[in-house]
Design a protein around this motif. Structure first.
Motif: not given
Length: 121
Positions: A63-71
């Motif tokens: 998923v690297r480069g397509r998904f972004t996680i944030s909190r």
């Protein structure tokens, strides 16, 4: 007691986008790690992405480069922005929190109930 509640799953076409959100509830002082895992029938649950309280992130290669996680540490929430989705991303996605410091002690590892993501070709 700690509860993780996910939202935002659904069905999207190949190449589309979805955003998952998760909120942790309870008398929470801090959470060391928040993240997302996914599981398809007959396979083991796998890590998708995680984010530490200091903002450091880790992604699965798929998923690297397509998904972004944030909190948001103040709100005890974690989001997963999923772009360029592929049929192989179809799974139940679970919110995860590790080392949750609460008014009732330390909770080591908690999961939400899961939300279905379906990507059609």
């Amino acid at each position: 007691q700690v509860q993780l509640v996910e939202s935002g799953g659904g069905e999207v076409q190949d190449g589309g986008s979805l955003r998952l959100s998760c909120a942790a509830s309870g008398t929470i002082f801090s959470i060391d790690v928040m993240g997302w895992h996914r599981q398809v029938p007959g396979k083991q649950r796998e890590l998708v992405a995680l984010v530490y309280s200091n903002g450091n992130t880790n992604y699965a290669d798929a998923v690297r480069g397509r998904f972004t996680i944030s909190r948001d540490n103040a709100k005890n929430t974690v989001d997963l922005q999923m772009n360029s989705l592929k049929p192989e991303d179809t799974a139940v996605y679970y919110c995860n929190a590790k080392r949750i410091w609460t008014g009732r002690g330390l909770f080591e590892n908690e999961y939400g109930q899961g939300t279905q993501v379906t990507v059609s070709s």
